[in-house]
Design an enzyme around this catalytic site. Structure first.
Site, mmCIF file in Angstrom:
data_model
loop_
_atom_site.group_PDB
_atom_site.id
_atom_site.type_symbol
_atom_site.label_atom_id
_atom_site.label_comp_id
_atom_site.label_asym_id
_atom_site.label_seq_id
_atom_site.Cartn_x
_atom_site.Cartn_y
_atom_site.Cartn_z
ATOM 1 N N SER A 117 0.803 -1.222 0.000
ATOM 2 C CA SER A 117 0.000 0.000 0.000
ATOM 3 C C SER A 117 0.835 1.271 0.000
ATOM 4 O O SER A 117 0.349 2.337 -0.371
ATOM 5 C CB SER A 117 -0.954 0.008 1.198
ATOM 6 O OG SER A 117 -0.251 0.125 2.407
ATOM 7 N N LYS A 150 -0.631 4.263 6.410
ATOM 8 C CA LYS A 150 -1.106 5.224 5.412
ATOM 9 C C LYS A 150 -0.633 6.638 5.767
ATOM 10 O O LYS A 150 -0.207 6.908 6.888
ATOM 11 C CB LYS A 150 -2.641 5.234 5.339
ATOM 12 C CG LYS A 150 -3.292 3.917 4.927
ATOM 13 C CD LYS A 150 -3.141 3.625 3.455
ATOM 14 C CE LYS A 150 -3.971 2.416 3.034
ATOM 15 N NZ LYS A 150 -3.467 1.161 3.619
#
Length: 217
Positions: free
Chosen positions: A137, A176
């Protein structure tokens, strides 16, 4: 008597020393190619053969990072590595798995695995811990599967920080970039193939902010 090294060989040797000081493990041939702006891995291999012949290093070709510095080159690198610090590796960070960060340390030696790293990687932060990344990610931020991220334990990050966040309703951990937007939080991946996650701010618990990365590839 050793022959004088070419500028390229000097650059490669210097790159290896710097890489090992920063990462505590040797670079791959591909790392050297990119780091020294060399046209191909075969050119790197040729110059590594010369450095080995002249006694600056030895190689284990069957190992991806099988470079070992010798003599003065090794001594210079060792001087930079004497003051290593131990960082606890608390586990993995991957969607769907519990995030093993319940407090802000300090952690006892018996609790977790450790990794020894140069002090500059923690940038002077206290109680830094490490998590091993699972997934892609954050690949566009040069954080790949299997890498270690180094985090300082915080609960209130700044917008744009890369964080380890816990989504309470999903019971899911994620790595993130963090953005607080009113009463919502947007968690943005560094991967063009993935979409951001937008959730209520009350549903997000930030466990740490990334201060460094130890790459494995």
């Amino acid at each position: 008597m050793k022959r004088p090294l070419s500028k390229r060989q000097q650059a490669i040797l210097s790159y290896i020393q710097t890489f090992m000081t920063e990462n505590s493990y040797p670079p791959t041939v591909r790392d050297i190619q990119i780091g020294c702006s060399i046209s191909s891995t075969s050119v790197v291999d040729y110059n590594l053969q010369i450095l080995q012949r002249e006694g600056f290093l030895q190689r284990k070709r069957e190992v991806s990072r099988g470079i070992e510095l010798l003599g003065e080159a090794a001594s210079a690198t060792a001087d930079s590595l004497r003051n290593l610090i131990s960082i606890p590796v608390l586990g993995n960070i991957a969607a769907g798995e519990p995030l093993p960060v319940a407090n802000t340390g300090p952690w006892t030696d018996a609790d977790f695995d450790k990794v020894d790293l140069p002090p500059f990687l923690t940038k002077g932060r206290d109680n830094v811990f490490a998590l091993r990344v699972k997934g892609e990610s954050m690949i566009d931020a040069l954080v790949g599967d299997g890498d270690l991220v180094l985090l300082e334990p915080i609960t209130q990050p700044q917008n744009g920080d890369m964080v380890a966040a816990w989504l309470q309703d999903r019971e899911e951990a994620t790595l993130k970039h963090f953005y607080l937007e009113g009463d919502q939080v947007r968690l943005v991946p560094a991967n063009s193939q993935m979409r951001p996650i937008t959730v209520a701010a009350a549903n997000v618990s930030v466990k740490g902010r990334v201060v460094g990365v130890v790459r494995t590839m």
